[in-house]
Design a protein around this motif. Structure first.
Motif, PDB file in Angstrom:
ATOM      1  N   ARG A 137       4.681   1.109   1.367  1.00 47.38           N
ATOM      2  CA  ARG A 137       4.866   0.216   2.515  1.00 47.38           C
ATOM      3  C   ARG A 137       4.450  -1.207   2.129  1.00 47.38           C
ATOM      4  NH1 ARG A 137       1.093   0.177   6.918  1.00 47.38           N
ATOM      5  NH2 ARG A 137       1.872  -1.431   8.280  1.00 47.38           N
ATOM      6  N   ILE A 171       2.866  -4.426   2.857  1.00 50.63           N
ATOM      7  CA  ILE A 171       2.006  -5.041   3.873  1.00 50.63           C
ATOM      8  C   ILE A 171       2.384  -6.514   3.988  1.00 50.63           C
ATOM      9  CG2 ILE A 171      -0.368  -5.488   4.555  1.00 50.63           C
ATOM     10  CD1 ILE A 171      -0.086  -2.618   4.223  1.00 50.63           C
ATOM     11  N   TYR A 191       2.846   1.584  14.835  1.00 51.68           N
ATOM     12  CA  TYR A 191       2.998   1.732  13.391  1.00 51.68           C
ATOM     13  C   TYR A 191       4.423   2.229  13.178  1.00 51.68           C
ATOM     14  CZ  TYR A 191       1.271   3.051   8.716  1.00 51.68           C
ATOM     15  OH  TYR A 191       1.044   3.143   7.381  1.00 51.68           O
ATOM     16  N   HIS A 238      -8.741 -11.500  17.423  1.00 54.12           N
ATOM     17  CA  HIS A 238      -7.792 -11.147  18.475  1.00 54.12           C
ATOM     18  C   HIS A 238      -8.106 -11.894  19.755  1.00 54.12           C
ATOM     19  CE1 HIS A 238      -6.084  -8.016  16.080  1.00 54.12           C
ATOM     20  NE2 HIS A 238      -7.245  -7.414  15.941  1.00 54.12           N
ATOM     21  N   GLN A 297     -15.641  -7.162   8.771  1.00 50.37           N
ATOM     22  CA  GLN A 297     -15.388  -6.592  10.087  1.00 50.37           C
ATOM     23  C   GLN A 297     -16.516  -5.638  10.487  1.00 50.37           C
ATOM     24  OE1 GLN A 297     -11.375  -5.225  10.003  1.00 50.37           O
ATOM     25  NE2 GLN A 297     -11.150  -5.216  12.206  1.00 50.37           N
ATOM     26  N   ARG A 306       0.887  -1.162   0.000  1.00 50.81           N
ATOM     27  CA  ARG A 306       0.000   0.000   0.000  1.00 50.81           C
ATOM     28  C   ARG A 306       0.918   1.202   0.000  1.00 50.81           C
ATOM     29  NH1 ARG A 306      -5.607  -0.652  -0.538  1.00 50.81           N
ATOM     30  NH2 ARG A 306      -6.425  -2.131   0.939  1.00 50.81           N
ATOM     31  N   PRO A 352      -0.907  -8.579  15.195  1.00 51.21           N
ATOM     32  CA  PRO A 352      -1.212  -7.261  15.742  1.00 51.21           C
ATOM     33  C   PRO A 352      -2.143  -6.477  14.809  1.00 51.21           C
ATOM     34  CG  PRO A 352       1.162  -7.635  15.626  1.00 51.21           C
ATOM     35  CD  PRO A 352       0.526  -8.784  14.977  1.00 51.21           C
ATOM     36  N   SER A 353      -2.848  -5.527  15.378  1.00 52.88           N
ATOM     37  CA  SER A 353      -3.748  -4.683  14.596  1.00 52.88           C
ATOM     38  C   SER A 353      -2.963  -3.954  13.504  1.00 52.88           C
ATOM     39  CB  SER A 353      -4.396  -3.666  15.544  1.00 52.88           C
ATOM     40  OG  SER A 353      -5.256  -2.859  14.823  1.00 52.88           O
ATOM     41  N   GLY A 354      -3.509  -3.936  12.302  1.00 56.07           N
ATOM     42  CA  GLY A 354      -2.850  -3.213  11.216  1.00 56.07           C
ATOM     43  C   GLY A 354      -1.800  -4.006  10.468  1.00 56.07           C
ATOM     44  N   THR A 355      -1.674  -5.317  10.742  1.00 56.72           N
ATOM     45  CA  THR A 355      -0.669  -6.096  10.002  1.00 56.72           C
ATOM     46  C   THR A 355      -1.174  -6.541   8.648  1.00 56.72           C
ATOM     47  OG1 THR A 355      -1.423  -7.911  11.320  1.00 56.72           O
ATOM     48  CG2 THR A 355       0.870  -7.233  11.582  1.00 56.72           C
ATOM     49  N   GLY A 356      -2.474  -6.440   8.399  1.00 62.79           N
ATOM     50  CA  GLY A 356      -2.944  -6.825   7.076  1.00 62.79           C
ATOM     51  C   GLY A 356      -3.783  -8.089   7.070  1.00 62.79           C
ATOM     52  N   LYS A 357      -4.460  -8.364   8.177  1.00 65.74           N
ATOM     53  CA  LYS A 357      -5.294  -9.571   8.206  1.00 65.74           C
ATOM     54  C   LYS A 357      -6.506  -9.398   7.289  1.00 65.74           C
ATOM     55  CE  LYS A 357      -5.726  -9.188  12.637  1.00 65.74           C
ATOM     56  NZ  LYS A 357      -4.924  -7.957  12.762  1.00 65.74           N
ATOM     57  N   THR A 358      -7.147  -8.225   7.396  1.00 63.96           N
ATOM     58  CA  THR A 358      -8.278  -7.957   6.505  1.00 63.96           C
ATOM     59  C   THR A 358      -7.810  -7.958   5.048  1.00 63.96           C
ATOM     60  OG1 THR A 358      -9.327  -6.652   8.225  1.00 63.96           O
ATOM     61  CG2 THR A 358     -10.105  -6.312   5.982  1.00 63.96           C
ATOM     62  N   THR A 359      -6.630  -7.364   4.823  1.00 64.15           N
ATOM     63  CA  THR A 359      -6.061  -7.348   3.475  1.00 64.15           C
ATOM     64  C   THR A 359      -5.877  -8.767   2.953  1.00 64.15           C
ATOM     65  OG1 THR A 359      -4.892  -5.358   4.159  1.00 64.15           O
ATOM     66  CG2 THR A 359      -4.189  -6.378   2.108  1.00 64.15           C
ATOM     67  N   GLU A 412     -12.969 -10.949  12.357  1.00 65.80           N
ATOM     68  CA  GLU A 412     -13.281 -10.548  13.736  1.00 65.80           C
ATOM     69  C   GLU A 412     -14.730 -10.838  14.112  1.00 65.80           C
ATOM     70  OE1 GLU A 412     -10.977  -8.351  15.467  1.00 65.80           O
ATOM     71  OE2 GLU A 412      -9.581  -7.960  13.827  1.00 65.80           O
TER      72      GLU A 412
HETATM   73  N1  LIG Z   1      -7.378   1.613   1.518  1.00 67.04           N
HETATM   74  C1  LIG Z   1      -6.165   1.656   2.065  1.00 67.04           C
HETATM   75  N2  LIG Z   1      -5.246   2.514   1.593  1.00 67.04           N
HETATM   76  C2  LIG Z   1      -4.004   2.553   2.123  1.00 67.04           C
HETATM   77  N3  LIG Z   1      -3.594   1.773   3.132  1.00 67.04           N
HETATM   78  C3  LIG Z   1      -4.453   0.896   3.650  1.00 67.04           C
HETATM   79  C4  LIG Z   1      -5.794   0.790   3.147  1.00 67.04           C
HETATM   80  N4  LIG Z   1      -6.416  -0.168   3.846  1.00 67.04           N
HETATM   81  C5  LIG Z   1      -5.531  -0.638   4.741  1.00 67.04           C
HETATM   82  N5  LIG Z   1      -4.336   0.004   4.628  1.00 67.04           N
HETATM   83  C6  LIG Z   1      -3.135  -0.272   5.419  1.00 67.04           C
HETATM   84  O1  LIG Z   1      -2.912  -1.653   5.353  1.00 67.04           O
HETATM   85  C7  LIG Z   1      -2.536  -2.141   6.607  1.00 67.04           C
HETATM   86  C8  LIG Z   1      -3.291  -3.411   6.888  1.00 67.04           C
HETATM   87  O2  LIG Z   1      -4.672  -3.119   7.027  1.00 67.04           O
HETATM   88  P1  LIG Z   1      -5.703  -4.221   7.449  1.00 67.04           P
HETATM   89  O3  LIG Z   1      -7.036  -3.594   7.456  1.00 67.04           O
HETATM   90  O4  LIG Z   1      -5.516  -5.417   6.599  1.00 67.04           O
HETATM   91  O5  LIG Z   1      -5.238  -4.540   8.931  1.00 67.04           O
HETATM   92  P2  LIG Z   1      -5.793  -5.616   9.957  1.00 67.04           P
HETATM   93  O6  LIG Z   1      -4.707  -6.564  10.204  1.00 67.04           O
HETATM   94  O7  LIG Z   1      -7.089  -6.158   9.466  1.00 67.04           O
HETATM   95  O8  LIG Z   1      -6.003  -4.762  11.249  1.00 67.04           O
HETATM   96  P3  LIG Z   1      -7.164  -4.848  12.357  1.00 67.04           P
HETATM   97  O9  LIG Z   1      -6.840  -5.995  13.222  1.00 67.04           O
HETATM   98  O10 LIG Z   1      -7.039  -3.556  13.094  1.00 67.04           O
HETATM   99  O11 LIG Z   1      -8.457  -4.983  11.620  1.00 67.04           O
HETATM  100  C9  LIG Z   1      -2.775  -1.059   7.620  1.00 67.04           C
HETATM  101  O12 LIG Z   1      -1.537  -0.725   8.171  1.00 67.04           O
HETATM  102  C10 LIG Z   1      -3.318   0.116   6.847  1.00 67.04           C
HETATM  103  O13 LIG Z   1      -2.564   1.254   7.158  1.00 67.04           O
END
Ligand SMILES: Nc1ncnc2c1ncn2[C@@H]1O[C@H](COP(=O)(O)OP(=O)(O)OP(=O)(O)O)[C@@H](O)[C@H]1O
Ligand SMILES: [Mg+2]
Lengths: 268, 260
Positions: free
Chosen positions: A18, A20, A253, A200, A89, A15, A39-46, A167
């Motif tokens: 950076r 992911i 972060y 989590h 989510q 992204r 951890p939150s923000g590591t990209g699980k949803t991604t 989640e």
């Molecule tokens: N649309 C977007 N544009 C740019 N960066 C994004 C976008 N969506 C997510 N990110 C980045 O991608 C990273 C991973 O996001 P993601 O939603 O996959 O995290 P996550 O592991 O699901 O976190 P959480 O547990 O908080 O849901 C985050 O650090 C976020 O900054």
């Protein structure tokens, strides 16, 4: 049939500038429940979006049931998605129709089932998540936890062969949490589904998962059965499973040194 | 100077880039339309929320515009003793110009902004990507019915606007100012040509319908999925749709009535 349902190989995804994911390999066996933690923000949803084909990896492959998701035509991708359920989510309910219609939505879009049958199927799923009485409420009248349970009913109504939960336990009280944990396990076993849970809630997830993957900083840090994870020697896994605040797991972060930034020594 | 050139270039590039994306988007919409006609209920629901719910503003505006036209026309024509031509003046102004143009402007404000906000919010709340994951194409299910609904609604609203306007003119000119009712209607019938005037008005309103609805659904679908992004997209819809209406109106008028 003893095979890997989802095969993720050397996936890289960024992204902005950076990364992911930086070379992730994950195998998800057919018929099992696999938990993805990190951890939150590591990209699980991604990761779930990569599996669902909403995002394409910049390198590497995501294979679902032998098909490389990124190379499918839209038509074939939609065919594969009919077999996937996904719990978002945020729930992602359609806000202009009520709970009943939300759950009925996939059936109405993809089938010509008679109304009576749709009615039965929908009530059955709503009963399973304990919200049959809420069928005429609008999404705006639901609490966050209720909305997620409706979304779960909707994800199940089309009888998918694989389901991804983002989640599922957040915002649930201990009782509905217990019911949901049990529900996810029993649906999986009764219907022979393959499930992926992002969560989590370490204890709850460890109860039902067959396999746990922990990801952080764009890599799989560790994976194994819940028991293996509990007895793991790795400081990293120990800290994550026990939720300690001190240890190698990053909470922040990526950022420049805190003291330097406070002193204004970092070029913005 | 260099900065000015640079930002001019940037604006131009981003304009064409958006235009390109909007065209690809239009192509995707058009591809789904044949299958859409198998589910007319989706279109009808949109004609209701886009068209029928815009009726009140169209009726009221049409009535007042017609009355104003009658009054202004009367004040000018009475000096020449030509008040019996008022029927023609009111009808031609409405059918050729004011009906399609004002309806399109009102439509952009009333229905276009609503379309953008609705689609944008569905995007922001993940409803669109939720649909995608349920193997439902949001362009087909959400965008295309609204697009078709808008294109059907606008010409109908424009026709209603003109009709009500003519009636408003009649009320004022005949009932209030005492012009002969017979000459109001007969002059109108004599001097209004079906192909030349009414057809051209209809073509205008169809073109406006396509362009305004296209802008509205594109802005919604393309918006940045946040509260601010949706609000900006809504504003852009109204501004761009209004400008496009006026610009196209000039072009179409020149082509149709210009003798250029
Ligand atoms: N649309 C977007 N544009 C740019 N960066 C994004 C976008 N969506 C997510 N990110 C980045 O991608 C990273 C991973 O996001 P993601 O939603 O996959 O995290 P996550 O592991 O699901 O976190 P959480 O547990 O908080 O849901 C985050 O650090 C976020 O900054
Ligand atoms: Mg997430």
């Amino acid at each position: 049939m003893n095979d890997t349902f989802i095969k993720i190989r050397d996936v890289r995804f960024s992204r902005g500038d950076r990364w992911i994911f930086d070379g992730v390999n994950i195998d998800i066996p057919r018929g099992k429940i696999v938990a993805i933690m990190g951890p939150s923000g590591t990209g699980k949803t991604t990761l779930l979006r990569l599996i669902g084909g909403q995002l394409k990896p910049h390198a590497g492959t995501v294979e679902v049931d032998g098909k490389n998701i990124a190379s499918l035509s839209t038509h074939d991708l939609y065919k594969v998605r009919k077999k996937m359920g996904m719990l978002f989510q945020s729930g992602a309910l359609l806000t202009d129709i009520n709970v009943f219609e939300n759950v009925a939505f996939p059936l109405r879009e993809h089938t010509k089932l008679p109304e009576a049958l749709i009615h039965h199927l929908v009530l059955m799923k709503l009963q399973a998540v304990g919200l049959r009485g809420a069928k005429y409420l609008m999404p705006s009248e639901l609490s966050g936890g209720m909305a997620r349970r409706v979304a779960l009913a909707r994800a199940l109504v089309f009888d998918p062969v694989m389901i991804m939960y983002d989640e599922p336990f957040t915002g649930q009280d201990p009782i509905s949490m217990g019911v949901l944990v049990h529900l996810i396990r029993s649906i999986n076993d009764a219907l022979g589904l393959t499930s992926i849970i992002v969560s989590h809630d370490v204890q709850e997830t460890a109860q039902i998962a067959d396999l746990i993957y922990v990801i952080s900083n764009g890599k799989v840090v560790s994976h194994g059965t819940p028991d293996e994870m509990k007895n793991s020697e790795s400081a990293w896994v120990k800290q994550f499973i026990n939720g300690e605040s001190d240890g190698p797991v990053p909470f922040h972060y990526p950022a420049p040194d805190y003291k330097q930034e406070l002193l204004g020594e970092v070029a913005c | 100077m260099l900065n000015l050139l640079q930002s001019l270039g940037k604006t131009t590039i981003s304009f064409f880039e958006r235009l390109g994306r909007a065209s690809i988007f239009l192509k995707h919409i058009l591809a789904t339309i044949p299958s859409l006609f198998l589910r007319p209920s989706l279109i009808i629901a949109q004609i209701y929320s886009i068209g029928v719910l815009s009726l009140s503003i169209i009726l009221v505006s049409g009535l007042f515009v017609g009355m104003v036209l009658g009054l202004q026309g009367y004040n000018t024509l009475v000096n020449f003793g030509a008040t019996e031509s008022l029927g023609m003046v009111v009808a031609l102004s409405l059918v050729r110009e004011l009906g399609p143009v004002l309806t399109s402007l009102l439509f952009a404000g009333r229905a276009g902004s609503a379309l953008t906000a609705e689609i944008g919010l569905m995007k922001a709340t993940e409803q669109l990507s939720g649909m995608e994951m349920m193997a439902v194409n949001p362009i087909k299910r959400v965008v295309a019915p609204r697009f078709v609904g808008g294109i059907i609604s606008l010409p109908l609203l424009a026709a209603i606007f003109s009709a009500v306007g003519i009636f408003g003119g009649y009320l004022l000119v005949v009932q209030v100012l005492g012009v002969d009712s017979g000459s109001y209607w007969s002059q109108m019938q004599d001097k209004t040509d079906f192909m030349g005037d009414i057809m051209n008005g209809i073509i205008k309103s169809i073109v406006f319908g396509i362009v305004v609805t296209w802008i509205a659904v594109f802005e919604g679908y393309d918006c940045i999925p946040t509260a601010e992004g949706v609000s900006r997209a809504t504003t852009r819809t109204v501004v761009h749709a209004s400008l496009a209406t006026l610009g196209l109106d000039f072009l179409l008028t020149a082509l149709m009535f210009g003798n250029i």
